[in-house]
Design an enzyme around this catalytic site. Structure first.
Site, PDB file in Angstrom:
ATOM      1  N   ASP A  52      35.416  28.124  24.540  1.00 20.76           N
ATOM      2  CA  ASP A  52      35.559  28.240  25.983  1.00 20.76           C
ATOM      3  C   ASP A  52      36.959  28.801  26.207  1.00 20.76           C
ATOM      4  OD1 ASP A  52      36.251  27.772  28.663  1.00 20.76           O
ATOM      5  OD2 ASP A  52      35.018  25.956  28.787  1.00 20.76           O
ATOM      6  N   ASN A  79      35.588  39.600  26.162  1.00 20.29           N
ATOM      7  CA  ASN A  79      34.476  39.968  27.050  1.00 20.29           C
ATOM      8  C   ASN A  79      34.165  38.892  28.085  1.00 20.29           C
ATOM      9  OD1 ASN A  79      31.668  41.166  27.706  1.00 20.29           O
ATOM     10  ND2 ASN A  79      31.182  39.149  26.826  1.00 20.29           N
ATOM     11  N   LYS A 112      46.467  35.721  22.051  1.00 22.09           N
ATOM     12  CA  LYS A 112      47.547  35.051  21.315  1.00 22.09           C
ATOM     13  C   LYS A 112      47.017  34.349  20.062  1.00 22.09           C
ATOM     14  CE  LYS A 112      50.650  32.620  23.464  1.00 22.09           C
ATOM     15  NZ  LYS A 112      51.074  31.556  24.405  1.00 22.09           N
ATOM     16  N   SER A 130      37.378  45.362  30.996  1.00 25.76           N
ATOM     17  CA  SER A 130      37.802  45.405  32.395  1.00 25.76           C
ATOM     18  C   SER A 130      36.557  45.692  33.226  1.00 25.76           C
ATOM     19  CB  SER A 130      38.876  46.487  32.559  1.00 25.76           C
ATOM     20  OG  SER A 130      39.213  46.660  33.903  1.00 25.76           O
ATOM     21  N   TYR A 144      38.062  38.604  42.107  1.00 26.42           N
ATOM     22  CA  TYR A 144      37.570  39.304  40.912  1.00 26.42           C
ATOM     23  C   TYR A 144      38.415  40.545  40.629  1.00 26.42           C
ATOM     24  CZ  TYR A 144      34.472  41.692  37.629  1.00 26.42           C
ATOM     25  OH  TYR A 144      33.959  42.323  36.510  1.00 26.42           O
ATOM     26  N   LYS A 148      40.682  41.723  37.391  1.00 25.87           N
ATOM     27  CA  LYS A 148      40.430  42.915  36.569  1.00 25.87           C
ATOM     28  C   LYS A 148      41.573  43.928  36.665  1.00 25.87           C
ATOM     29  CE  LYS A 148      36.547  41.703  34.565  1.00 25.87           C
ATOM     30  NZ  LYS A 148      36.480  41.458  33.119  1.00 25.87           N
TER      31      LYS A 148
HETATM   32  N1  LIG Z   1      27.499  43.380  34.532  1.00 26.72           N
HETATM   33  C1  LIG Z   1      28.320  44.198  35.141  1.00 26.72           C
HETATM   34  O1  LIG Z   1      27.908  44.943  36.058  1.00 26.72           O
HETATM   35  C2  LIG Z   1      29.775  44.276  34.710  1.00 26.72           C
HETATM   36  C3  LIG Z   1      30.509  45.377  35.151  1.00 26.72           C
HETATM   37  C4  LIG Z   1      31.850  45.476  34.781  1.00 26.72           C
HETATM   38  C5  LIG Z   1      32.428  44.504  33.990  1.00 26.72           C
HETATM   39  N2  LIG Z   1      31.676  43.433  33.579  1.00 26.72           N
HETATM   40  C6  LIG Z   1      32.351  42.437  32.747  1.00 26.72           C
HETATM   41  O2  LIG Z   1      31.621  42.266  31.556  1.00 26.72           O
HETATM   42  C7  LIG Z   1      31.912  40.985  31.004  1.00 26.72           C
HETATM   43  C8  LIG Z   1      30.609  40.325  30.539  1.00 26.72           C
HETATM   44  O3  LIG Z   1      29.759  40.130  31.640  1.00 26.72           O
HETATM   45  P1  LIG Z   1      28.182  40.434  31.569  1.00 26.72           P
HETATM   46  O4  LIG Z   1      27.918  41.513  32.549  1.00 26.72           O
HETATM   47  O5  LIG Z   1      27.732  40.583  30.188  1.00 26.72           O
HETATM   48  O6  LIG Z   1      27.614  39.099  32.263  1.00 26.72           O
HETATM   49  P2  LIG Z   1      26.926  37.805  31.599  1.00 26.72           P
HETATM   50  O7  LIG Z   1      25.691  38.187  30.866  1.00 26.72           O
HETATM   51  O8  LIG Z   1      26.800  36.842  32.710  1.00 26.72           O
HETATM   52  O9  LIG Z   1      27.997  37.306  30.546  1.00 26.72           O
HETATM   53  C9  LIG Z   1      29.171  36.634  30.912  1.00 26.72           C
HETATM   54  C10 LIG Z   1      29.619  35.882  29.683  1.00 26.72           C
HETATM   55  O10 LIG Z   1      30.908  35.284  29.939  1.00 26.72           O
HETATM   56  C11 LIG Z   1      30.836  33.972  29.461  1.00 26.72           C
HETATM   57  N3  LIG Z   1      31.831  33.076  30.037  1.00 26.72           N
HETATM   58  C12 LIG Z   1      32.049  32.763  31.337  1.00 26.72           C
HETATM   59  N4  LIG Z   1      33.045  31.861  31.424  1.00 26.72           N
HETATM   60  C13 LIG Z   1      33.446  31.580  30.147  1.00 26.72           C
HETATM   61  C14 LIG Z   1      34.417  30.736  29.575  1.00 26.72           C
HETATM   62  N5  LIG Z   1      35.206  29.928  30.321  1.00 26.72           N
HETATM   63  N6  LIG Z   1      34.549  30.723  28.218  1.00 26.72           N
HETATM   64  C15 LIG Z   1      33.771  31.496  27.441  1.00 26.72           C
HETATM   65  N7  LIG Z   1      32.816  32.294  27.927  1.00 26.72           N
HETATM   66  C16 LIG Z   1      32.660  32.342  29.264  1.00 26.72           C
HETATM   67  C17 LIG Z   1      29.423  33.517  29.775  1.00 26.72           C
HETATM   68  O11 LIG Z   1      29.137  32.365  29.015  1.00 26.72           O
HETATM   69  P3  LIG Z   1      28.076  31.252  29.458  1.00 26.72           P
HETATM   70  O12 LIG Z   1      26.760  31.688  28.863  1.00 26.72           O
HETATM   71  O13 LIG Z   1      28.583  29.996  28.847  1.00 26.72           O
HETATM   72  O14 LIG Z   1      28.055  31.208  30.963  1.00 26.72           O
HETATM   73  C18 LIG Z   1      28.666  34.750  29.315  1.00 26.72           C
HETATM   74  O15 LIG Z   1      28.517  34.754  27.913  1.00 26.72           O
HETATM   75  C19 LIG Z   1      32.677  40.214  32.085  1.00 26.72           C
HETATM   76  O16 LIG Z   1      34.047  40.213  31.753  1.00 26.72           O
HETATM   77  C20 LIG Z   1      32.435  41.050  33.336  1.00 26.72           C
HETATM   78  O17 LIG Z   1      33.492  40.930  34.263  1.00 26.72           O
HETATM   79  C21 LIG Z   1      30.372  43.309  33.914  1.00 26.72           C
END
Ligand SMILES: NC(=O)c1ccc[n+]([C@@H]2O[C@H](COP(=O)([O-])OP(=O)(O)OC[C@H]3O[C@@H](n4cnc5c(N)ncnc54)[C@H](OP(=O)(O)O)[C@@H]3O)[C@@H](O)[C@H]2O)c1
Length: 269
Positions: A52, A79, A112, A130, A144, A148
């Site tokens: 986490d 990520n 780190k 990002s 948000y 970012k």
């Molecule tokens: N989808 C988009 O349109 C998009 C666009 C630009 C950037 N992003 C970025 O892509 C990244 C991944 O998102 P995704 O789109 O793949 O969405 P996602 O499927 O909802 O994945 C988010 C992941 O982050 C994890 N997470 C949240 N809080 C956490 C914590 N405290 N410690 C460890 N893991 C944690 C979640 O784990 P849990 O399963 O435990 O909840 C999940 O594995 C994010 O940084 C997001 O900002 C996404």
């Protein structure tokens, strides 16, 4: 074989990237908050570890376990993250902190955690996820986008500090991607007494509807991450998805007023 440690590998971009690197023959430390039942578990060269990003002890444990198991960590993919949206007034300070603790402080703490071994080896790559939302903003996204934009700035600064030590930094900027981000990873805040913000919330809905009408698959991002890790030295930023390319080109080429008026036009009813 090289080894990658991925945060947030339970779903979406993190999981797709775990599968991509595993398929390419890499060792993968797939970290997640709740490893129970992950279907990555049975794949060869994948170690599942609980991490986490807001729990420093879990970071130390996962890095130690992964390093003991595979020998070294060559690439870190930061990520893990989620999106807090809504009027600033609707967020408690705890909820604001959770957004920054996860998307920014957590990313710094995991970084780190791997830097000492990368510095000792004068080798390694840090890839920070990002977003297009790290260079442009949408309404009700002060939190948000704040995180970012921070990821963009801290990554660019870190690259100056780490490049002389043989450690590369890469920033990946996805556009709209079909994952759980808009569902369980979307922390929308609103309150009945904040109806003044109602029209802006509706405008945000229209904007997202238009921008997210044709999201890319997570494989598009994992492909860009693969290229970013394997690209020759030099390039810092990598866009993922046709919408990211288009919007970020516009952001770069248009002046502030022109770009912002373009976003407002997409918000209009
Ligand atoms: N989808 C988009 O349109 C998009 C666009 C630009 C950037 N992003 C970025 O892509 C990244 C991944 O998102 P995704 O789109 O793949 O969405 P996602 O499927 O909802 O994945 C988010 C992941 O982050 C994890 N997470 C949240 N809080 C956490 C914590 N405290 N410690 C460890 N893991 C944690 C979640 O784990 P849990 O399963 O435990 O909840 C999940 O594995 C994010 O940084 C997001 O900002 C996404």
């Amino acid at each position: 074989m090289p080894t990658i440690l991925i945060t947030g590998a339970s779903s979406g971009i993190g999981k797709a990237t775990a599968l991509r690197f595993q398929t390419e023959g890499w060792n993968v430390i797939a970290t997640m908050r709740d490893p129970a039942g992950s279907d990555l578990r049975d794949l060869e060269r994948i170690l599942i570890a609980r991490l986490d990003v807001t729990d420093p002890a879990s970071i130390t444990d996962a890095v130690t376990r992964g390093t003991d198991h595979f020998g070294a960590i060559d690439v870190l993919l930061n990520n893990a993250g989620y999106g807090a949206y809504g009027p600033l007034e609707a967020f408690s300070t705890d909820r604001i902190r959770r957004q920054f603790d996860t998307n920014v402080i957590g990313l710094l703490d995991v970084t780190k955690g791997v830097l000492p071994q990368m510095r000792a080896r004068r080798a390694g790559t840090i890839v920070n996820i990002s977003s297009i939302g790290g260079q442009i903003t949408f309404p009700l996204g002060s939190l948000y986008h704040g995180t970012k934009f921070a990821v963009e700035g801290l990554s660019e600064a870190l690259h100056y500090e780490l490049e002389p030590l043989g450690i590369r930094v890469r920033i990946v900027e996805p556009g709209m991607i079909r994952t759980d981000f808009g569902g369980r990873s979307f922390d929308f805040a609103m309150r009945d007494d904040l109806s003044d913000y109602g029209p802006t919330a509706e405008a945000m809905g229209r904007l997202f509807g238009r921008l997210a009408s044709n999201p890319s698959t997570p494989d598009v991002v994992s492909d860009v991450i693969w290229k970013a890790v394997n690209a020759p030295d030099g390039q810092l930023r990598f866009r993922a998805g046709p919408d990211a390319a288009e919007l970020l080109d516009r952001r770069k080429n248009e002046d502030d007023d022109t770009f912002i008026n373009g976003i407002k036009a997409l918000m209009a009813g």
